[in-house]
Design an enzyme around this catalytic site. Structure first.
Site, PDB file in Angstrom:
ATOM      1  N   GLY A 211       0.735  -1.151   0.200  1.00 28.50           N
ATOM      2  CA  GLY A 211       0.141  -0.316   0.144  1.00 28.50           C
ATOM      3  C   GLY A 211       1.268   1.179  -0.401  1.00 28.50           C
ATOM      4  N   ASN A 212       0.310   2.801   0.636  1.00 25.45           N
ATOM      5  CA  ASN A 212       1.054   3.674   0.052  1.00 25.45           C
ATOM      6  C   ASN A 212       0.595   4.776   1.240  1.00 25.45           C
ATOM      7  OD1 ASN A 212      -1.309   4.662  -1.202  1.00 25.45           O
ATOM      8  ND2 ASN A 212      -0.506   4.270  -2.505  1.00 25.45           N
ATOM      9  N   SER A 213       1.270   5.508   1.784  1.00 20.18           N
ATOM     10  CA  SER A 213       0.531   6.498   2.731  1.00 20.18           C
ATOM     11  C   SER A 213      -0.651   7.364   2.321  1.00 20.18           C
ATOM     12  CB  SER A 213       1.760   7.088   3.318  1.00 20.18           C
ATOM     13  OG  SER A 213       3.007   7.286   2.731  1.00 20.18           O
ATOM     14  N   SER A 214      -0.657   7.478   1.323  1.00 22.96           N
ATOM     15  CA  SER A 214      -1.683   8.518   1.057  1.00 22.96           C
ATOM     16  C   SER A 214      -3.581   8.271   2.472  1.00 22.96           C
ATOM     17  CB  SER A 214      -2.612   8.209  -0.238  1.00 22.96           C
ATOM     18  OG  SER A 214      -3.940   9.004  -0.485  1.00 22.96           O
ATOM     19  N   ALA A 278      -3.860   8.035  -4.535  1.00 15.97           N
ATOM     20  CA  ALA A 278      -2.412   7.474  -4.922  1.00 15.97           C
ATOM     21  C   ALA A 278      -2.900   5.627  -5.366  1.00 15.97           C
ATOM     22  CB  ALA A 278      -2.214   7.531  -3.994  1.00 15.97           C
TER      23      ALA A 278
END
Ligand code: CTP
Length: 408
Positions: A211-214, A278
């Site tokens: 995943g990502n930190s958005s 994102a």
């Protein structure tokens, strides 16, 4: 800290104004509650006094030596009326001054936000609609009531907007005079806006993902701002870290493939499409159907394949008159490099407007503030900095005028 007058008119939704009051006082605002006489039949003076820490008066005759009917309005930074009943809207529109609240409304020079609550028939009645139009033409922010279950068994438009949504509009009005004008004008009424927000998750196995930190804050701020200006908003929400506004339709998604499918389904009927999410650029080729086990000291190698570029697809399928907005977070040494990267991305994606920010400081994700450049094929068309709500309004302004700058 701001001085807020919380006007409460006589409707059953008055009890929800207690929650709004709590939110204001917890954010350290000084709140003076001014209920109408009828409002006190729903929630008593003791409750208002205890929650606000100061007496709540309804009559101009109370504390006459302090001339509070003039002082309160003059000194306030913001007046919020919740609930605003049909009667209160009518009295405010016709300039009556028959109780303390209407006196405050006549003397206030600060922004005024009204959150209507009434039965659907009363809201839709031409008399009420005319009163709302009059108030809006004078710069009063009259929020759209929420739809849903009303007192009794009926349902439809007329519910008091949720306290957090009223608070968000109130804070937007406090922060930004431009936002007051746009919210009062309802300049996006009748427009359909589809926004993606959050970060996608690509499954490695049934319990793990890449995943990502958005956090989704920027997309949620945009959704809120568009609702505040009268748009019908759908939020395609990928794993948000925050609650979306109650007034938007939320379509939850997990992966980039889900997000692409929902955006492609919703975009054709939208006037404005915003890709604030994102999405992961890569997804595992063969996610494991069972939980991956550790095997000795061996490392783990996962093969990834590229996902589809949702924004580029939406831009390619864009219909005339529609505006497609993309975001780009770049690590650039300075503005010249940022603009260079942004210009190349704008062309590559084919969108009409690109919201560019420099993330080399690493302070954007999850933050309440943001700083952006607004880029079209003709160059920089705007800049915005500050709270994500104010930035959101600036992005919507640019999106609404992009056609004039870049004719088809
Ligand atoms: N985007 C998208 N689909 C993807 C990746 C990104 O629609 N698979 C959208 C984002 O929502 C954003 C814009 O494209 O609006 C730019 O995202 P960014 O990650 O900067 O674009 P990339 O094409 O991944 O560019 P880079 O090579 O710089 O990572």
């Amino acid at each position: 800290m701001s001085r807020i007058v919380l006007g409460v008119a006589g409707g059953i939704a008055a009890y929800k104004a207690c929650l709004l009051l709590r939110r204001f006082t917890e954010a350290d605002h000084e709140v003076q509650v001014v209920p109408t006489a009828t409002a006190l039949s729903f929630v008593g003076e003791t409750t208002w006094a205890a929650l606000s820490g100061r007496p709540a008066h309804t009559s101009v005759l109370a504390d006459a030596h302090e001339v509070s009917h003039v002082r309160l309005g003059r000194e306030a930074d913001l007046v919020v009326v919740a609930p605003a009943t049909a009667d209160l809207l009518a009295r405010a529109a016709s300039g009556r001054a028959d109780d303390l609240l209407t006196n405050v409304l006549l003397t206030a020079t600060c922004p005024v936000v009204m959150a209507p609550a009434m039965h659907t028939e009363m809201w839709l009645h031409p008399a009420t609609q005319a009163n709302v139009a009059t108030l809006r033409s004078r710069g009063v922010v009259v929020l759209r009531p929420a739809e849903g279950r009303l007192t009794g068994t009926d349902s439809g438009p007329g519910r008091l907007p949720e306290p957090e949504d009223i608070e968000a509009s109130a804070l937007a009005a406090l922060a930004d005079a431009g936002a007051v004008r746009r919210m009062a004008a309802q300049d996006l009424a009748g427009k359909k806006v589809v926004i993606s927000a959050g970060g996608t998750r690509e499954a490695l196995d049934p319990v793990r993902f890449v995943g990502n930190s958005s956090s989704g804050r920027m997309g949620v701020a945009l959704a809120r701002a568009a609702v505040q200006r009268g748009a019908d908003v759908t939020l395609v929400a990928a794993n948000l870290a925050i609650e979306p506004p109650a007034a938007v339709e939320v379509v939850p998604v997990v992966s980039t493939a889900d997000l692409a499918a929902e955006m492609n389904r919703l975009a054709p009927s939208a006037d404005v499409v915003v890709m604030a999410a994102a999405p992961a650029d890569y997804t595992p080729v063969r996610p494991s159907a069972t939980k991956l086990k550790k095997s000795g000291d061996a490392g783990l190698t996962v093969e990834f394949t590229q996902t589809t570029d949702v924004l580029a697809g939406l831009a390619a399928a864009r219909r005339p008159g529609q505006v497609v907005v993309g975001f780009a977070a770049e690590t650039a040494a300075d503005e010249a490099e940022l603009v260079e990267l942004g210009t190349a991305k704008l062309a590559r994606k084919g969108c009409q407007l690109l919201v560019l920010n420099n993330v080399s400081g690493g302070a954007v994700f999850g933050a309440a503030d943001n700083q952006v450049l607004l880029l079209t094929a003709s160059g920089i068309v705007g800049r915005a900095a500050g709270a994500k709500t104010s930035v959101a309004h600036a992005i919507l302004d640019a999106a609404c005028t992009v056609d004039e700058r870049n004719p088809e």
